[in-house]
Motif scaffolding. Structure first.
Motif, PDB file in Angstrom:
ATOM      1  N   VAL A  10       0.872  -1.177   0.000  1.00  5.95           N
ATOM      2  CA  VAL A  10       0.000   0.000   0.000  1.00  5.95           C
ATOM      3  C   VAL A  10       0.906   1.222   0.000  1.00  5.95           C
ATOM      4  CG1 VAL A  10      -1.883   1.205   1.142  1.00  5.95           C
ATOM      5  CG2 VAL A  10      -1.722  -1.280   1.303  1.00  5.95           C
ATOM      6  N   LYS A  11       0.891   1.979  -1.085  1.00  6.14           N
ATOM      7  CA  LYS A  11       1.742   3.156  -1.214  1.00  6.14           C
ATOM      8  C   LYS A  11       0.921   4.395  -0.886  1.00  6.14           C
ATOM      9  CE  LYS A  11       2.895   2.020  -5.436  1.00  6.14           C
ATOM     10  NZ  LYS A  11       3.566   2.027  -6.765  1.00  6.14           N
ATOM     11  N   ILE A  12       1.390   5.161   0.091  1.00  5.35           N
ATOM     12  CA  ILE A  12       0.688   6.357   0.557  1.00  5.35           C
ATOM     13  C   ILE A  12       1.473   7.575   0.100  1.00  5.35           C
ATOM     14  CG2 ILE A  12      -0.304   7.516   2.568  1.00  5.35           C
ATOM     15  CD1 ILE A  12      -0.018   4.819   4.048  1.00  5.35           C
ATOM     16  N   TYR A  13       0.794   8.527  -0.547  1.00  7.17           N
ATOM     17  CA  TYR A  13       1.437   9.705  -1.106  1.00  7.17           C
ATOM     18  C   TYR A  13       0.959  10.952  -0.362  1.00  7.17           C
ATOM     19  CZ  TYR A  13       2.443   6.586  -5.034  1.00  7.17           C
ATOM     20  OH  TYR A  13       2.869   5.543  -5.813  1.00  7.17           O
ATOM     21  N   GLY A  14       1.859  11.905  -0.231  1.00  6.91           N
ATOM     22  CA  GLY A  14       1.518  13.174   0.408  1.00  6.91           C
ATOM     23  C   GLY A  14       2.740  14.054   0.541  1.00  6.91           C
ATOM     24  N   ALA A  24       0.289   5.661   7.710  1.00  2.00           N
ATOM     25  CA  ALA A  24       0.834   4.332   7.430  1.00  2.00           C
ATOM     26  C   ALA A  24       0.618   3.387   8.606  1.00  2.00           C
ATOM     27  CB  ALA A  24       2.323   4.440   7.107  1.00  2.00           C
ATOM     28  N   VAL A  25       0.724   3.904   9.832  1.00  2.00           N
ATOM     29  CA  VAL A  25       0.487   3.063  11.009  1.00  2.00           C
ATOM     30  C   VAL A  25      -0.968   2.598  11.047  1.00  2.00           C
ATOM     31  CG1 VAL A  25       0.413   3.064  13.516  1.00  2.00           C
ATOM     32  CG2 VAL A  25       2.352   4.101  12.341  1.00  2.00           C
ATOM     33  N   GLU A  26      -1.907   3.512  10.747  1.00  2.00           N
ATOM     34  CA  GLU A  26      -3.315   3.130  10.725  1.00  2.00           C
ATOM     35  C   GLU A  26      -3.582   2.084   9.644  1.00  2.00           C
ATOM     36  OE1 GLU A  26      -5.869   6.465  10.398  1.00  2.00           O
ATOM     37  OE2 GLU A  26      -4.834   7.642  11.948  1.00  2.00           O
ATOM     38  N   VAL A  27      -2.980   2.280   8.477  1.00  4.23           N
ATOM     39  CA  VAL A  27      -3.178   1.318   7.383  1.00  4.23           C
ATOM     40  C   VAL A  27      -2.613  -0.050   7.749  1.00  4.23           C
ATOM     41  CG1 VAL A  27      -2.511   0.771   5.000  1.00  4.23           C
ATOM     42  CG2 VAL A  27      -3.258   3.080   5.584  1.00  4.23           C
ATOM     43  N   SER A  28      -1.456  -0.067   8.390  1.00  3.33           N
ATOM     44  CA  SER A  28      -0.849  -1.351   8.775  1.00  3.33           C
ATOM     45  C   SER A  28      -1.703  -2.086   9.795  1.00  3.33           C
ATOM     46  CB  SER A  28       0.560  -1.116   9.328  1.00  3.33           C
ATOM     47  OG  SER A  28       0.515  -0.391  10.537  1.00  3.33           O
ATOM     48  N   GLU A  29      -2.324  -1.349  10.720  1.00  2.82           N
ATOM     49  CA  GLU A  29      -3.192  -2.002  11.717  1.00  2.82           C
ATOM     50  C   GLU A  29      -4.414  -2.627  11.042  1.00  2.82           C
ATOM     51  OE1 GLU A  29      -4.087   1.053  14.482  1.00  2.82           O
ATOM     52  OE2 GLU A  29      -2.102   1.016  15.464  1.00  2.82           O
ATOM     53  N   VAL A  30      -5.004  -1.913  10.098  1.00  2.11           N
ATOM     54  CA  VAL A  30      -6.169  -2.466   9.392  1.00  2.11           C
ATOM     55  C   VAL A  30      -5.749  -3.623   8.492  1.00  2.11           C
ATOM     56  CG1 VAL A  30      -7.992  -1.936   7.723  1.00  2.11           C
ATOM     57  CG2 VAL A  30      -7.373  -0.263   9.473  1.00  2.11           C
ATOM     58  N   LEU A  31      -4.615  -3.477   7.827  1.00  4.78           N
ATOM     59  CA  LEU A  31      -4.141  -4.533   6.932  1.00  4.78           C
ATOM     60  C   LEU A  31      -3.834  -5.812   7.700  1.00  4.78           C
ATOM     61  CD1 LEU A  31      -3.605  -4.677   3.858  1.00  4.78           C
ATOM     62  CD2 LEU A  31      -1.206  -4.241   4.349  1.00  4.78           C
ATOM     63  N   GLY A  32      -3.325  -5.682   8.914  1.00  9.88           N
ATOM     64  CA  GLY A  32      -3.025  -6.862   9.713  1.00  9.88           C
ATOM     65  C   GLY A  32      -4.256  -7.616  10.161  1.00  9.88           C
ATOM     66  N   VAL A 156       3.491   0.544   2.963  1.00 11.24           N
ATOM     67  CA  VAL A 156       3.105  -0.493   3.926  1.00 11.24           C
ATOM     68  C   VAL A 156       3.026  -1.801   3.147  1.00 11.24           C
ATOM     69  CG1 VAL A 156       1.397  -1.272   5.592  1.00 11.24           C
ATOM     70  CG2 VAL A 156       1.806   1.182   5.283  1.00 11.24           C
ATOM     71  N   SER A 157       3.868  -2.758   3.469  1.00 12.82           N
ATOM     72  CA  SER A 157       3.945  -4.011   2.702  1.00 12.82           C
ATOM     73  C   SER A 157       3.438  -5.175   3.537  1.00 12.82           C
ATOM     74  CB  SER A 157       5.384  -4.272   2.245  1.00 12.82           C
ATOM     75  OG  SER A 157       6.247  -4.352   3.356  1.00 12.82           O
ATOM     76  N   ALA A 158       2.975  -6.205   2.848  1.00 11.54           N
ATOM     77  CA  ALA A 158       2.467  -7.414   3.510  1.00 11.54           C
ATOM     78  C   ALA A 158       2.555  -8.573   2.545  1.00 11.54           C
ATOM     79  CB  ALA A 158       1.023  -7.219   3.978  1.00 11.54           C
ATOM     80  N   ASN A 159       2.686  -9.773   3.100  1.00 11.77           N
ATOM     81  CA  ASN A 159       2.615 -11.000   2.320  1.00 11.77           C
ATOM     82  C   ASN A 159       1.280 -11.678   2.586  1.00 11.77           C
ATOM     83  OD1 ASN A 159       5.186 -10.932   1.037  1.00 11.77           O
ATOM     84  ND2 ASN A 159       6.139 -11.504   2.957  1.00 11.77           N
ATOM     85  N   VAL A 160       0.905 -12.579   1.716  1.00  6.73           N
ATOM     86  CA  VAL A 160      -0.400 -13.238   1.798  1.00  6.73           C
ATOM     87  C   VAL A 160      -0.178 -14.732   1.986  1.00  6.73           C
ATOM     88  CG1 VAL A 160      -2.603 -13.626   0.646  1.00  6.73           C
ATOM     89  CG2 VAL A 160      -1.397 -11.472   0.317  1.00  6.73           C
ATOM     90  N   ARG A 161      -0.848 -15.303   2.955  1.00  9.29           N
ATOM     91  CA  ARG A 161      -0.740 -16.734   3.246  1.00  9.29           C
ATOM     92  C   ARG A 161      -2.131 -17.362   3.272  1.00  9.29           C
ATOM     93  NH1 ARG A 161       3.694 -15.590   2.280  1.00  9.29           N
ATOM     94  NH2 ARG A 161       5.593 -15.703   3.559  1.00  9.29           N
ATOM     95  N   GLY A 162      -2.298 -18.471   2.562  1.00 10.33           N
ATOM     96  CA  GLY A 162      -3.527 -19.249   2.662  1.00 10.33           C
ATOM     97  C   GLY A 162      -4.692 -18.743   1.831  1.00 10.33           C
ATOM     98  N   ARG A 163      -4.496 -17.764   0.962  1.00 13.74           N
ATOM     99  CA  ARG A 163      -5.562 -17.290   0.094  1.00 13.74           C
ATOM    100  C   ARG A 163      -4.949 -16.602  -1.116  1.00 13.74           C
ATOM    101  NH1 ARG A 163      -8.856 -12.484   2.972  1.00 13.74           N
ATOM    102  NH2 ARG A 163      -9.946 -12.646   0.988  1.00 13.74           N
TER     103      ARG A 163
END
Length: 379
Positions: A10-14, A24-32, A156-163
């Motif tokens: 998730v790339k955040i621009y500003g 970015a912290v808020e996005v990471s909490e929701v993404l998790g 904000v980066s993440a990997n995907v497991r199981g889907r």
């Protein structure tokens, strides 16, 4: 494509780094919280120690100093200044004058840095420490500032497991849009290997229809008959059905590698049908009745069709059972091919002869009537 190695980014621009970091912290909490998310991380943009020297303009005015004089003294002491050139043969080296490393990293020593006062007429040069006219502060500052499309960016980066990645991104987009308040003038974009999924999907939307059209054209050129070409072409949906069922039984999501497997599977399915229909046509050309030609063709071509299916399916078994490196690519492809070949073989041997009989029975009856009429006329 995007320079991000994670599956989803998730790339955040500003403009404001503080706002970017908090968003970015808020996005990471929701993404998790999205099922399947793992290794959710925020790009590290802070934490680098930075020395800030705040010069007191009123104080330097009392001493008769200019701002440039103090800045030049600090720049020479910490950053260094070229004072000459050293020649060694045909090589040249700049001579730089600056404080030793152990002093440049000592805040108290920098505060004692002597600043030369302006020389008055017939007076000697005097000095004052830097701490008299400036406040020094060593605090964490920006580690890096990344830019893209003319704006500052944090990832904000993440990997995907199981889907599968597609459904994960769709669900994550909905949750971020509902739970994260993006400030005005800021926006987010999606990247990572998810971009490769989108580009590959768009490419397959063109490649698959073109490949199927070329297969049908080749069948028409071989049989010179649309009806027989369509009969052989029915092996493709037979094969696709088996591939989809195999993916469902193994709980493997539909991916790009599975799509490539469907393309390869279509070729094998068409080949099996081609072997059987061409042999039945040759028997009919020899004068055998329709039912006899179909029965003889199905029984005679049973061994070649089974051999083709077994060779192709057994060759993919190691890929289908792989759990090591590259398994996420090999398993869907092999599963599709094995399941599709099994269903295609069974349906080719049992259903295709029946379809051929249904398609040509009317034609055979018309031929028999014409023969009977010709015999009556002769008699």
């Amino acid at each position: 494509i995007s320079g991000v190695r994670a599956a989803v980014a998730v790339k955040i621009y500003g403009d404001d780094m503080d706002v970017l970091n908090s968003t970015a912290v808020e996005v990471s909490e929701v993404l998790g919280q999205v099922p399947g998310a793992s290794e959710v991380t925020v790009e590290q943009t802070t934490g680098l120690p930075m020395l800030t020297i705040d010069i007191d303009r009123d104080q330097i005015a009392r001493y008769g100093l200019s701002l440039d004089t103090v800045q030049q003294a600090v720049a020479v002491a910490i950053g260094g200044r070229e004072a000459g050139t050293l020649f060694q043969g045909d090589r040249r080296f700049d001579i730089v004058v600056r404080l030793p490393d152990e002093i440049r990293s000592d805040l108290a020593a920098i505060e004692r840095l002597p600043i030369a006062l302006p020389r008055e007429l017939n007076s000697t040069i005097s000095y004052i420490p830097l701490g008299e006219v400036a406040t020094l502060d060593l605090a964490p500052g920006p580690n890096q500032i990344s830019r893209e499309e003319g704006k500052r960016r944090i990832v904000v980066s993440a990997n995907v497991r199981g889907r599968d990645i597609g459904s994960f991104v769709s669900e994550a987009e909905q949750k971020i849009q509902a739970q994260v308040d993006i400030p005005a003038g800021y926006w987010i974009d999606w990247g990572g290997t998810f971009e490769q999924l989108e580009s590959a999907t768009k490419r397959l939307q063109i490649v698959v229809p073109v490949a199927l059209l070329l297969v049908f054209i080749l069948l028409f050129m071989m049989f010179n008959n649309v009806k027989d070409g369509l009969l052989v072409f029915t092996g493709i949906p037979f094969a696709l059905t088996g591939g989809i069922v195999a993916l469902w039984l193994r709980d493997i999501p539909l991916s790009i590698s599975a799509g490539v497997g469907f393309i390869a599977l279509s070729g094998v399915a068409v080949l099996n049908g081609l072997v059987m229909i061409s042999f039945i046509r040759s028997l009919r050309e020899q004068g055998l009745p329709l039912d006899t030609a179909i029965r003889e063709g199905a029984l005679t071509r049973l061994r070649p069709v089974l051999m083709t299916a077994l060779v192709a399916s057994l060759g993919f078994v190691p890929m289908a059972l792989n759990v090591g490196t590259g398994a996420e690519v090999q398993r869907p492809l092999a599963t599709v091919v094995i399941g599709g070949i099994l269903s295609s073989t069974v349906l080719t041997l049992l259903v295709l002869p029946l379809l051929y009989q249904m398609a040509h029975r009317r034609e055979d009856e018309l031929e028999e009537q014409e023969i009977a009429l010709a015999a009556d006329r002769t008699s």
